[in-house]
Design a protein around this motif. Structure first.
Motif, PDB file in Angstrom:
ATOM      1  N   CYS A 443       0.862  -1.181   0.000  1.00 45.57           N
ATOM      2  CA  CYS A 443       0.000   0.000   0.000  1.00 45.57           C
ATOM      3  C   CYS A 443       0.892   1.222   0.000  1.00 45.57           C
ATOM      4  O   CYS A 443       1.901   1.255   0.698  1.00 45.57           O
ATOM      5  CB  CYS A 443      -0.874  -0.029   1.263  1.00 45.57           C
ATOM      6  SG  CYS A 443      -1.715   1.536   1.599  1.00 45.57           S
ATOM      7  N   ARG A 445       0.371   4.051   1.215  1.00 42.56           N
ATOM      8  CA  ARG A 445       0.359   4.747   2.501  1.00 42.56           C
ATOM      9  C   ARG A 445       0.976   3.925   3.631  1.00 42.56           C
ATOM     10  O   ARG A 445       1.710   4.423   4.444  1.00 42.56           O
ATOM     11  CB  ARG A 445      -1.081   5.106   2.874  1.00 42.56           C
ATOM     12  CG  ARG A 445      -1.306   6.627   2.799  1.00 42.56           C
ATOM     13  CD  ARG A 445      -2.589   7.002   3.481  1.00 42.56           C
ATOM     14  NE  ARG A 445      -3.743   6.713   2.635  1.00 42.56           N
ATOM     15  CZ  ARG A 445      -5.005   6.776   3.062  1.00 42.56           C
ATOM     16  NH1 ARG A 445      -5.274   7.094   4.320  1.00 42.56           N
ATOM     17  NH2 ARG A 445      -5.992   6.525   2.248  1.00 42.56           N
ATOM     18  N   CYS A 446       0.612   2.618   3.665  1.00 41.20           N
ATOM     19  CA  CYS A 446       0.995   1.789   4.814  1.00 41.20           C
ATOM     20  C   CYS A 446       2.247   0.954   4.592  1.00 41.20           C
ATOM     21  O   CYS A 446       2.752   0.336   5.520  1.00 41.20           O
ATOM     22  CB  CYS A 446      -0.144   0.857   5.214  1.00 41.20           C
ATOM     23  SG  CYS A 446      -1.752   1.655   5.265  1.00 41.20           S
ATOM     24  N   CYS A 487      -6.086  -2.323   0.531  1.00 40.89           N
ATOM     25  CA  CYS A 487      -5.184  -2.438   1.670  1.00 40.89           C
ATOM     26  C   CYS A 487      -5.999  -2.833   2.900  1.00 40.89           C
ATOM     27  O   CYS A 487      -6.976  -2.162   3.226  1.00 40.89           O
ATOM     28  CB  CYS A 487      -4.475  -1.110   1.888  1.00 40.89           C
ATOM     29  SG  CYS A 487      -3.608  -1.036   3.467  1.00 40.89           S
ATOM     30  N   GLN A 489      -5.336  -2.492   5.845  1.00 44.45           N
ATOM     31  CA  GLN A 489      -5.137  -1.584   6.969  1.00 44.45           C
ATOM     32  C   GLN A 489      -5.921  -0.287   6.796  1.00 44.45           C
ATOM     33  O   GLN A 489      -6.650   0.110   7.680  1.00 44.45           O
ATOM     34  CB  GLN A 489      -3.645  -1.286   7.102  1.00 44.45           C
ATOM     35  CG  GLN A 489      -3.217  -0.981   8.516  1.00 44.45           C
ATOM     36  CD  GLN A 489      -1.713  -1.164   8.656  1.00 44.45           C
ATOM     37  OE1 GLN A 489      -1.164  -2.268   8.592  1.00 44.45           O
ATOM     38  NE2 GLN A 489      -1.035  -0.034   8.816  1.00 44.45           N
ATOM     39  N   CYS A 490      -5.801   0.360   5.607  1.00 47.47           N
ATOM     40  CA  CYS A 490      -6.440   1.666   5.430  1.00 47.47           C
ATOM     41  C   CYS A 490      -7.606   1.612   4.454  1.00 47.47           C
ATOM     42  O   CYS A 490      -8.325   2.598   4.302  1.00 47.47           O
ATOM     43  CB  CYS A 490      -5.416   2.705   4.962  1.00 47.47           C
ATOM     44  SG  CYS A 490      -4.826   2.428   3.281  1.00 47.47           S
TER      45      CYS A 490
HETATM   46 ZN   LIG Z   1      -2.924   1.043   3.463  1.00 50.91          ZN
END
Ligand SMILES: [Zn+2]
Ligand SMILES: [Zn+2]
Length: 819
Positions: A443, A445-446, A487, A489-490
């Protein structure tokens, strides 16, 4: 019963009976000790099994049956290590999908193992390519990832242009791909690694706690390659600046013998250190070196070639200036890319100095050498010894000198103690199709995010076009529906990792799965795992000495640290079978046309003869040659057993010493038991043959119940080795219909019956009694004579005299006449 030994009939009958009674089902009866007997997880190749494989599978089968008869719950499973390069390459060569060839090959392996009647519990069969298996391979990957032991890094990697994939260090053997033997090159790629280096010391130390063959332990130690030494900070002046030029050495005691420095052609200082007047020559040399393979550069036979840079480096101890050379035998990938040249005490440096006329200065002398040095050295002296020509360190031993020098250098900052390892982190990702997908989502971002447990397995897409791309990207990268995801996570857009795992990941935990292959919410049922693990006996080829065994030990330690398993080592005892060569004395291979399959042998001689011959052929660990005469001999032996048992039990004439008859029987039980226990199957079979030679002549001479007992004993001792004939003779020949010989307890022996009758024999020398010997009653005249002459007391009284005559009165007396 049939008068002749018709093995085909027996095999067909008993196979189905045993299957019906689930003879090989794993018992987990409470209160019984356990024994876990495991064969190396085979990769099912397209060639099927040869009789060579039987040297692995028949002994473990016999041992498992033996342990079961001794009252153990025995776990003896089989499964398939079917992911990975070899399987994919085979599929590519056949031009069919690997899932198809895998099924075909595993079916064939299973059929052949059943043919040889290996006692595997097929209810526990596992296959590393099934989603319910690789789901847990992925789960273990994430365990390592979550524990900070899986990471990505860009690095220069070994690349096999033929297999179109990255290889781990362990998969490159002297510069060649371990599978296809093409010369490997290097390529820069982002890869996944497991931090096995973090476990280097434990992998080394715990070798002391396991019963493995010493050569395997040595190979593991060498692979981990822990060396104690120090960095020595040489310096070099060039372009008006002082540059550090550190080297690592395990022999700092030779530092006064440094007469040159050598750096790798790729060393970053190579250009800086080259004086203008030498530039042309150096550049020309570097160009040539680039085209050489690392194997050639490292090879002991190849001439060491170098070029002088024109610069000089300062020795941190003596301050002496020595010339800096570029030498292609120095590799940038090892150590610091620079070495100190000590020609007197290093073989490569010696050859280099000889070629370029560099000084050879002796600074270590053998400890036992005479005081005067012996002129010019004919070769490097590489052992530890006593320091000379080394200033204030003279007369110290190498060991003392190393300690003192490191301490002194650390004090003034010209060096530092350092331990190095040869072991590198385990490169786990492969840009290939046929493997367990790495369960990571990238990802923006992550960063890299673990696929949540409840979304495992990440299924390998059914890809018709699975050819490697050759670009360094896996074929999975072409499947958009696989790559594009969210993702976890996000919730933003994410891309799946498209690399798959090295096949060695699958075999790093399979031994746990066998303890409870049906477990759904865990890789294994913890209770079953605690009962069965660790593996008591692990058997397979020595070619897996490094990779598989090291990786499996590493994963086990990680699981231990995560609290998943209570032990640190998965395989308590390891044994390696010897290779079986073809009749021509060469390694069996398709190309040589000398492969012998179990199928053709079974067709001709039957399963029992094949099994018995594999056991009888020689010591388990030895490399041996297949010999058709040998199997004929074993086949004849089985025929004789058959005839003896089926020819009836008649009334005795009482002509035989029954004590002697019993002694033979009990001695044979003891010998066969101890030999199987010690994996000495060849001598166990030989003992049965010798016994048969003795007792076949005693028919109708001993009491019929004793005769029957001997026949039953023979059949029961044979049963783990030759299961078909034993079952037929037990049930049909000896009248135990309905009772399988394979469910009986192992026979014990009567130690008292083995005790031979002893007699005291008097020994005279020149008419006087000088000694008394306690010997078995049936000992031969020659043996009595030998024992008498070996007596210390007799020797004393004979002294310098010559022995004129020795008279033996059997069972009573030996008379020695000397004069
Ligand atoms: Zn993410
Ligand atoms: Zn290759």
């Amino acid at each position: 019963m049939n008068e002749r030994y018709a093995f085909k009939v027996l095999e067909a009958r008993w196979r189905s009976v045993w299957e019906g009674m689930k003879l090989y089902h794993t018992d987990e009866e409470l209160g019984k000790p356990k024994f876990y007997c495991l064969d190396f997880f085979p990769y099912p190749s397209g060639d099927g099994l040869s009789v060579g494989h039987c040297r692995n599978y028949v002994p473990t089968c016999v041992y498992s049956r033996f342990k079961k008869a001794q009252g153990y719950n025995v776990l003896h499973p089989m499964g398939w290590d079917a992911f990975g390069l070899p399987a994919e390459n085979f599929a590519l060569a056949q031009n069919v999908h690997p899932s198809f060839t895998t099924r075909q090959n595993t079916d064939n392996y299973r059929r052949q193992m059943k043919l040889v009647e290996c006692c595997y519990d097929w209810e526990r069969e596992v296959n590393s390519t099934h989603p319910d298996y690789y789901r847990w391979t992925q789960w273990f990957f994430l365990l390592l990832f979550k524990r900070g032991l899986a990471y990505q890094a860009v690095g220069s990697q070994w690349w096999c242009p033929e297999c179109k994939t990255i290889l781990a260090n362990e998969q490159v053997e002297s510069g060649l791909c371990w599978r296809c033997e093409s010369e490997v090159t290097r390529k820069d790629l982002k890869q996944w690694y497991f931090k096995i280096t973090e476990y280097a010391d434990r992998l080394l130390d715990d070798l002391e706690t396991i019963h493995w063959p010493e050569p395997i332990k040595i190979m593991q130690r060498n692979w981990i390659g822990k060396s104690y030494g120090c960095d020595a900070y040489f310096t070099v002046e060039a372009g008006g600046k002082v540059h550090p030029l550190p080297v690592f050495t395990t022999r700092i005691d030779t530092i006064y013998g440094v007469t040159f420095m050598a750096i790798a052609p790729e060393h970053p200082l190579a250009a800086v250190l080259t004086k203008p007047e030498r530039k042309a020559e150096v550049q020309d040399y570097i160009e040539k070196a680039k085209r050489k393979s690392e194997i050639d550069r490292m090879s002991a036979e190849k001439e060491k070639i170098g070029v002088f840079t024109g610069s000089y480096a300062a020795n941190p101890l003596s301050g002496e200036k020595v010339p800096v050379w570029i030498g292609d035998y120095v590799l940038l990938t090892y150590g610091t890319g620079a070495v100190m040249g000590v020609p007197a005490h290093d073989t490569r440096d010696f050859a280099f100095a000889k070629k370029y006329g560099l000084e050879i200065r002796e600074v270590i002398r053998p400890k036992d050498a005479s005081a005067t040095p012996g002129g010019e050295m004919a070769e490097a002296f590489v052992d530890y010894g006593q320091m000379v020509n080394s200033g204030t360190y003279d007369r110290l031993t190498s060991e003392e000198g190393i300690e003192k020098l490191i301490r002194d250098m650390e004090k003034v900052g010209t060096g530092k103690r350092r331990i190095t390892y040869r072991l590198r982190d385990w490169l786990i990702s492969r840009q290939r199709y046929w493997g367990a997908p790495i369960p990571i989502i990238h990802c923006e971002r992550c960063g890299p995010v673990a696929v949540p447990d409840d979304r495992l397995p990440v299924l390998l897409p059914a890809l018709p076009d699975f050819q490697p791309t050759g670009t360094g990207k896996s074929p999975l990268s072409k499947v958009e529906s696989f790559v594009n995801t969210t993702c976890p996570q996000c919730g933003g857009p994410g891309e799946r990792e498209t690399d798959t795992m090295d096949g060695f990941a699958c075999s790093s935990w399979y031994f746990l799965r066998f303890t409870s292959p049906w477990a759904r919410d865990f890789p294994h049922d913890p209770e079953k795992m605690r009962y069965w693990m660790p593996v008591d006996l692990y058997v397979g080829g020595a070619e897996h000495a490094v990779m598989h065994l090291l990786y499996a030990r590493f994963w086990t330690k990680v699981m231990h640290d995560a609290g998943l398993v209570p032990f640190q080592e998965p395989f308590a005892t390891l044994k390696n079978q010897g290779m079986l060569l073809g009749e021509d004395g060469q390694k069996m291979s398709k190309s040589k046309g000398n492969v012998i399959t179990p199928d053709e042998v079974v067709e001709k001689f039957g399963v029992d003869a094949l099994r018995l011959y594999i056991l009888f052929i020689g010591p388990f660990e030895a490399e041996l040659k297949w010999d058709e005469q040998g199997i004929r001999g074993v086949y004849r032996f089985l025929g004789r057993v058959w005839t003896l048992v089926t020819s009836g039990i008649g009334p005795a004439k009482g002509e035989t010493d029954e004590g002697e008859f019993r002694r033979w029987m009990h001695k044979t039980i003891r010998k066969v038991t101890r030999d199987i226990e010690g994996f000495q199957f060849n001598t166990a079979v030989a003992a049965l043959m010798e016994w048969l030679n003795y007792f076949q002549d005693q028919q109708f001479r001993v009491a019929s119940d004793l005769w029957k007992e001997a026949l039953e004993t023979m059949v029961r001792l044979l049963s783990p080795m030759a299961p078909f004939i034993a079952e037929e003779l037990w049930q049909e020949g000896l009248g135990h219909r309905g009772e399988s010989v394979h469910t009986l307890p192992w026979l014990g022996w009567d130690e008292a019956a083995i005790q031979e009758v002893m007699v005291t024999i008097v020994v005279q020398v020149n008419g006087k009694v000088r000694d008394r010997l306690l010997l078995p009653a049936d000992v031969s005249e020659g043996e009595v004579r030998e024992a008498a002459l070996a007596s210390e007391r007799v020797k004393k009284f004979v002294g310098e005299k010559t022995i004129r005559n020795v008279v033996v009165v059997p069972g009573k007396l030996v008379s020695v006449v000397a004069g």
